[in-house]
Enzyme design. Structure first.
Site, PDB file in Angstrom:
ATOM      1  N   GLU A   1      32.073  41.313  41.716  1.00  0.00           N
ATOM      2  CA  GLU A   1      30.905  42.070  41.267  1.00  0.00           C
ATOM      3  C   GLU A   1      29.589  41.360  41.549  1.00  0.00           C
ATOM      4  O   GLU A   1      28.561  41.709  40.990  1.00  0.00           O
ATOM      5  CB  GLU A   1      31.053  42.388  39.778  1.00  0.00           C
ATOM      6  CG  GLU A   1      32.276  43.262  39.511  1.00  0.00           C
ATOM      7  CD  GLU A   1      32.445  43.628  38.049  1.00  0.00           C
ATOM      8  OE1 GLU A   1      31.574  43.250  37.240  1.00  0.00           O
ATOM      9  OE2 GLU A   1      33.439  44.286  37.716  1.00  0.00           O
TER      10      GLU A   1
ATOM     11  N   LYS B   1      33.036  55.095  31.378  1.00  0.00           N
ATOM     12  CA  LYS B   1      33.469  55.137  32.773  1.00  0.00           C
ATOM     13  C   LYS B   1      33.944  56.556  33.079  1.00  0.00           C
ATOM     14  O   LYS B   1      35.010  56.971  32.629  1.00  0.00           O
ATOM     15  CB  LYS B   1      34.599  54.143  33.021  1.00  0.00           C
ATOM     16  CG  LYS B   1      34.178  52.681  32.969  1.00  0.00           C
ATOM     17  CD  LYS B   1      35.366  51.770  33.223  1.00  0.00           C
ATOM     18  CE  LYS B   1      34.952  50.302  33.293  1.00  0.00           C
ATOM     19  NZ  LYS B   1      36.142  49.406  33.440  1.00  0.00           N
TER      20      LYS B   1
END
Length: 340
Positions: free
Chosen positions: A112, A250
């Protein structure tokens, strides 16, 4: 790691994306306005506080650091643009700190975009970040957050193996949930911690309840990701049992925008915080940036200020702030308490 997946019909989601993507080219408030209108819940949109993942461990990095993400939240920034500036400056000072202490090759990044230094001690990761914040001149402006991803190192004997990345191992670093909770509280003692995500396994509910009560006394939010998977049935259970006090949102975890909005509304009605989130495997699609603003989640987690698939979301948020002009409101210190 998520074991509870829901393969929902995606028709509404795809129609929403198609409709809103066309609008983004011709409407001043961009896709975020469309999201807010469709949800019919948010009275005034707000720009979220970015939670920059700047040190990677766990399954996201090749080092021995057991906990997955160490993040900074520029809550004292005046607006989102300044938050990006602060986050980027701390990130680049962190690179200097890591290179000086561990060498040039220690400044590699994880999935990430966060750095993955050769360390195995979680407190050391926090200390590196505190040093970088000070070096960047932003002490007092930035808070600390973590995604522990404890399900990754939960063992069959219901312990937590802090040496799980070395296999086989002698089990000497296994701890129980009480010891793990005590470790988290020690982090809170030593840094301005405001958020801890997935501190225990997704099926180990009792420690969640106990720790959430402890953390609330320090004004630290406990975020459910693997625990709740944006599923309203599980979110309802977590609210009733007081297992956590913040939702990780999400969309592709639950499958539709409609269900995502329902989860956000349920969380906010319960007084929870909401953090919109990317995934570790990402594309340059920017939808979650618009969703975070349209639903006024107050927080967004989409990696370090590095790598194009992460920066795409941050750049979209900068564009939204510019488009909104004087109507742009940055969540700042109130990131956890944005009512619908």
């Amino acid at each position: 790691m998520v074991s509870r997946r829901k393969n929902s019909e995606r028709t509404l989601f795809l129609e929403f994306l198609s409709h809103s993507a066309a609008q983004v080219l011709r409407r001043r408030a961009s896709l975020c306005t469309s999201t807010s209108q469709i949800s019919a819940e948010t009275k005034k949109v707000q720009l979220p506080v970015p939670s920059f993942n700047i040190i990677n461990g766990g399954s996201h990095a090749g080092n021995q650091l057991p906990m997955q993400e160490f993040m900074i939240l520029p809550v004292e920034a005046k607006n989102f643009t300044e938050a990006m500036k602060i986050g980027s400056e701390v990130y680049h000072h962190l690179k200097k700190v890591i290179k000086k202490k561990y060498g040039q090759d220690a400044a590699n990044v994880g999935d990430e975009g966060g750095f993955a230094p050769p360390i195995n001690d979680n407190q050391e990761a926090i200390d590196l970040i505190l040093n970088a914040i000070e070096a960047a001149g932003h002490t007092g402006k930035v808070k600390i957050g973590m995604d522990v991803a404890a399900s990754e190192f939960y063992t069959k004997d219901k312990m937590y193996d802090l040496n799980f990345k070395t296999q086989p191992n002698d089990g000497s670093k296994k701890v129980d949930s009480d010891a793990l909770a005590a470790m988290y509280m020690s982090f809170c003692d030593k840094c301005p911690m405001v958020s801890i995500e997935d501190p225990f396994d997704q099926d180990d509910w009792k420690p969640w309840q106990k720790f959430t009560e402890m953390a609330a006394k320090r004004n630290v939010q406990v975020v459910g990701d693997d625990l709740t998977v944006t599923n309203t049935t599980i979110v309802k259970k977590a609210i009733e049992s007081k297992a956590c006090n913040a939702l990780l949102l999400k969309v592709n975890q639950i499958g539709t925008v409609t269900e995502s909005i329902d989860a956000v509304k349920m969380a906010k009605d319960a007084g929870w915080g909401v953090m919109a989130s990317h995934r570790s495997g990402e594309t340059e699609d920017t939808f979650i940036a618009d969703l975070a603003v349209g639903l006024s989640t107050g927080q967004i987690k989409t990696g370090a200020p590095c790598r194009s698939e992460r920066l795409a979301k941050y750049n979209q948020l900068l564009r939204i702030e510019e488009d909104l002009g004087v109507d742009a409101v940055y969540a700042g210190k109130n990131f956890r308490y944005i009512a619908i």
